[in-house]
Design a protein around this motif. Structure first.
Motif, PDB file in Angstrom:
ATOM      1  N   MET A   1      44.812  14.397  54.293  1.00  0.00           N
ATOM      2  CA  MET A   1      45.623  15.401  53.614  1.00  0.00           C
ATOM      3  C   MET A   1      47.093  15.085  53.883  1.00  0.00           C
ATOM      4  SD  MET A   1      45.349  19.554  53.567  1.00  0.00           S
ATOM      5  CE  MET A   1      43.598  19.392  53.584  1.00  0.00           C
ATOM      6  N   PRO A   2      47.944  15.215  52.902  1.00  0.00           N
ATOM      7  CA  PRO A   2      49.361  14.883  53.078  1.00  0.00           C
ATOM      8  C   PRO A   2      50.061  15.757  54.119  1.00  0.00           C
ATOM      9  CG  PRO A   2      48.822  15.056  50.749  1.00  0.00           C
ATOM     10  CD  PRO A   2      47.633  15.550  51.515  1.00  0.00           C
ATOM     11  N   PHE A   3      50.988  15.132  54.807  1.00  0.00           N
ATOM     12  CA  PHE A   3      51.876  15.823  55.748  1.00  0.00           C
ATOM     13  C   PHE A   3      53.186  16.116  55.032  1.00  0.00           C
ATOM     14  CE2 PHE A   3      48.995  14.210  58.817  1.00  0.00           C
ATOM     15  CZ  PHE A   3      49.226  14.849  60.025  1.00  0.00           C
ATOM     16  N   PHE A   4      53.824  17.203  55.419  1.00  0.00           N
ATOM     17  CA  PHE A   4      55.137  17.574  54.898  1.00  0.00           C
ATOM     18  C   PHE A   4      56.012  18.000  56.064  1.00  0.00           C
ATOM     19  CE2 PHE A   4      52.220  18.043  51.439  1.00  0.00           C
ATOM     20  CZ  PHE A   4      52.910  17.572  50.342  1.00  0.00           C
ATOM     21  N   VAL A   5      57.239  17.532  56.058  1.00  0.00           N
ATOM     22  CA  VAL A   5      58.220  17.936  57.053  1.00  0.00           C
ATOM     23  C   VAL A   5      59.174  18.905  56.368  1.00  0.00           C
ATOM     24  CG1 VAL A   5      60.094  17.137  58.545  1.00  0.00           C
ATOM     25  CG2 VAL A   5      58.016  15.758  58.286  1.00  0.00           C
ATOM     26  N   VAL A   6      59.327  20.063  56.977  1.00  0.00           N
ATOM     27  CA  VAL A   6      60.175  21.120  56.420  1.00  0.00           C
ATOM     28  C   VAL A   6      61.288  21.396  57.425  1.00  0.00           C
ATOM     29  CG1 VAL A   6      60.251  23.522  55.623  1.00  0.00           C
ATOM     30  CG2 VAL A   6      58.182  22.134  55.248  1.00  0.00           C
ATOM     31  N   THR A   7      62.513  21.451  56.952  1.00  0.00           N
ATOM     32  CA  THR A   7      63.621  21.865  57.806  1.00  0.00           C
ATOM     33  C   THR A   7      64.196  23.168  57.262  1.00  0.00           C
ATOM     34  OG1 THR A   7      65.279  20.595  56.585  1.00  0.00           O
ATOM     35  CG2 THR A   7      64.216  19.507  58.459  1.00  0.00           C
ATOM     36  N   ALA A  50      65.464  24.702  62.324  1.00  0.00           N
ATOM     37  CA  ALA A  50      64.165  24.326  62.871  1.00  0.00           C
ATOM     38  C   ALA A  50      63.471  23.315  61.986  1.00  0.00           C
ATOM     39  CB  ALA A  50      63.290  25.575  63.002  1.00  0.00           C
ATOM     40  N   LEU A  51      62.416  22.720  62.544  1.00  0.00           N
ATOM     41  CA  LEU A  51      61.582  21.758  61.847  1.00  0.00           C
ATOM     42  C   LEU A  51      60.136  22.231  61.919  1.00  0.00           C
ATOM     43  CD1 LEU A  51      61.674  18.203  61.354  1.00  0.00           C
ATOM     44  CD2 LEU A  51      59.852  18.783  62.936  1.00  0.00           C
ATOM     45  N   LEU A  52      59.420  22.090  60.818  1.00  0.00           N
ATOM     46  CA  LEU A  52      57.993  22.393  60.773  1.00  0.00           C
ATOM     47  C   LEU A  52      57.278  21.169  60.216  1.00  0.00           C
ATOM     48  CD1 LEU A  52      59.686  25.082  59.711  1.00  0.00           C
ATOM     49  CD2 LEU A  52      57.408  26.028  59.669  1.00  0.00           C
ATOM     50  N   VAL A  53      56.144  20.840  60.784  1.00  0.00           N
ATOM     51  CA  VAL A  53      55.286  19.777  60.258  1.00  0.00           C
ATOM     52  C   VAL A  53      54.025  20.463  59.754  1.00  0.00           C
ATOM     53  CG1 VAL A  53      53.994  17.675  60.766  1.00  0.00           C
ATOM     54  CG2 VAL A  53      56.213  18.077  61.877  1.00  0.00           C
ATOM     55  N   PHE A  89      52.669   5.986  62.812  1.00  0.00           N
ATOM     56  CA  PHE A  89      52.602   5.708  64.240  1.00  0.00           C
ATOM     57  C   PHE A  89      52.665   6.998  65.037  1.00  0.00           C
ATOM     58  CE2 PHE A  89      54.617   2.197  62.051  1.00  0.00           C
ATOM     59  CZ  PHE A  89      53.844   1.121  62.472  1.00  0.00           C
ATOM     60  N   GLY A  90      51.950   7.037  66.142  1.00  0.00           N
ATOM     61  CA  GLY A  90      52.043   8.168  67.046  1.00  0.00           C
ATOM     62  C   GLY A  90      50.899   9.149  66.921  1.00  0.00           C
ATOM     63  N   THR A  91      51.172  10.364  67.288  1.00  0.00           N
ATOM     64  CA  THR A  91      50.170  11.415  67.428  1.00  0.00           C
ATOM     65  C   THR A  91      49.304  11.610  66.190  1.00  0.00           C
ATOM     66  OG1 THR A  91      51.594  12.535  69.009  1.00  0.00           O
ATOM     67  CG2 THR A  91      49.861  13.851  67.981  1.00  0.00           C
ATOM     68  N   TYR A  92      49.889  11.540  65.018  1.00  0.00           N
ATOM     69  CA  TYR A  92      49.147  11.838  63.792  1.00  0.00           C
ATOM     70  C   TYR A  92      48.724  10.592  63.011  1.00  0.00           C
ATOM     71  CZ  TYR A  92      51.279  16.347  64.792  1.00  0.00           C
ATOM     72  OH  TYR A  92      51.685  17.502  65.393  1.00  0.00           O
ATOM     73  N   GLN A  93      48.855   9.403  63.600  1.00  0.00           N
ATOM     74  CA  GLN A  93      48.603   8.175  62.840  1.00  0.00           C
ATOM     75  C   GLN A  93      47.181   8.086  62.311  1.00  0.00           C
ATOM     76  OE1 GLN A  93      49.676   5.271  65.808  1.00  0.00           O
ATOM     77  NE2 GLN A  93      47.549   4.693  66.140  1.00  0.00           N
ATOM     78  N   GLU A  94      46.227   8.713  62.968  1.00  0.00           N
ATOM     79  CA  GLU A  94      44.839   8.675  62.485  1.00  0.00           C
ATOM     80  C   GLU A  94      44.659   9.474  61.196  1.00  0.00           C
ATOM     81  OE1 GLU A  94      42.463   6.639  63.537  1.00  0.00           O
ATOM     82  OE2 GLU A  94      43.983   5.843  64.908  1.00  0.00           O
ATOM     83  N   GLU A  95      45.678  10.247  60.833  1.00  0.00           N
ATOM     84  CA  GLU A  95      45.626  11.034  59.606  1.00  0.00           C
ATOM     85  C   GLU A  95      46.559  10.483  58.528  1.00  0.00           C
ATOM     86  OE1 GLU A  95      45.341  15.415  60.388  1.00  0.00           O
ATOM     87  OE2 GLU A  95      45.892  14.707  62.401  1.00  0.00           O
ATOM     88  N   SER A  96      47.155   9.328  58.785  1.00  0.00           N
ATOM     89  CA  SER A  96      48.087   8.756  57.818  1.00  0.00           C
ATOM     90  C   SER A  96      47.337   8.136  56.642  1.00  0.00           C
ATOM     91  CB  SER A  96      48.955   7.679  58.485  1.00  0.00           C
ATOM     92  OG  SER A  96      48.232   6.477  58.621  1.00  0.00           O
ATOM     93  N   SER A  97      48.090   7.715  55.658  1.00  0.00           N
ATOM     94  CA  SER A  97      47.481   7.061  54.492  1.00  0.00           C
ATOM     95  C   SER A  97      46.894   5.706  54.856  1.00  0.00           C
ATOM     96  CB  SER A  97      48.522   6.890  53.384  1.00  0.00           C
ATOM     97  OG  SER A  97      49.501   5.946  53.773  1.00  0.00           O
ATOM     98  N   ARG A  98      47.285   5.175  55.997  1.00  0.00           N
ATOM     99  CA  ARG A  98      46.803   3.866  56.450  1.00  0.00           C
ATOM    100  C   ARG A  98      45.999   4.001  57.739  1.00  0.00           C
ATOM    101  NH1 ARG A  98      51.734   3.549  54.101  1.00  0.00           N
ATOM    102  NH2 ARG A  98      52.040   1.914  52.579  1.00  0.00           N
ATOM    103  N   ALA A  99      45.287   5.099  57.892  1.00  0.00           N
ATOM    104  CA  ALA A  99      44.589   5.425  59.131  1.00  0.00           C
ATOM    105  C   ALA A  99      43.533   4.399  59.515  1.00  0.00           C
ATOM    106  CB  ALA A  99      43.951   6.804  59.029  1.00  0.00           C
ATOM    107  N   ASN A 100      42.940   3.717  58.575  1.00  0.00           N
ATOM    108  CA  ASN A 100      41.878   2.763  58.894  1.00  0.00           C
ATOM    109  C   ASN A 100      42.410   1.382  59.232  1.00  0.00           C
ATOM    110  OD1 ASN A 100      39.914   4.708  58.472  1.00  0.00           O
ATOM    111  ND2 ASN A 100      39.925   4.338  56.278  1.00  0.00           N
ATOM    112  N   ARG A 101      43.706   1.237  59.324  1.00  0.00           N
ATOM    113  CA  ARG A 101      44.309  -0.056  59.646  1.00  0.00           C
ATOM    114  C   ARG A 101      44.961   0.026  61.017  1.00  0.00           C
ATOM    115  NH1 ARG A 101      45.570   1.541  54.461  1.00  0.00           N
ATOM    116  NH2 ARG A 101      44.828   0.204  52.795  1.00  0.00           N
TER     117      ARG A 101
END
Length: 112
Positions: A1-7, A50-53, A89-101
């Motif tokens: 599922m896509p991530f969104f960064v909100v400021t 503030a920032l929200l992910v 990269f980092g904490t959420y990398q397993e949920e990225s669009s390239r998670a299987n790489r």
């Protein structure tokens, strides 16, 4: 599922204090729903901000969620950005669009 960064920028100190508890309750609800992954204030900025992910199926879904935030409902957010983000990269990398790489392979793909 896509991530969104909100400021957010929300400089109204009186309004912020008045609606902080409902805002925190809204954040906690979004955490329980799995929509909010992280949130917190920026430090050392001239105005409260503030920032929200968030994760959501689409930008329209993010907009609907954000519209329910008491800070937004009461007009306290004077500036806002919403940007789709791919956490390679980092904490959420397993949920990225390239998670299987592997991390380095994903990085090379982005560079090309």
């Amino acid at each position: 599922m896509p991530f969104f960064v909100v400021t957010y920028v929300h400089p109204d100190e009186e309004g912020w204090n008045k609606h902080l508890i409902p805002h925190v309750e809204w954040l906690q609800e979004q955490l329980q729903r799995g929509v909010l992954r992280a949130s917190g204030p920026f430090v050392g900025t001239p105005e409260k901000s503030a920032l929200l992910v968030l994760v959501a199926p689409s930008r329209a879904d993010v907009d609907r969620v954000i519209a329910e935030d008491p800070f937004v409902v009461h007009g306290l957010v004077t500036e806002m950005t919403v940007t789709e983000w791919d956490p390679l990269f980092g904490t959420y990398q397993e949920e990225s669009s390239r998670a299987n790489r592997a991390g380095a392979d994903a990085g090379r793909e982005v560079a090309n």
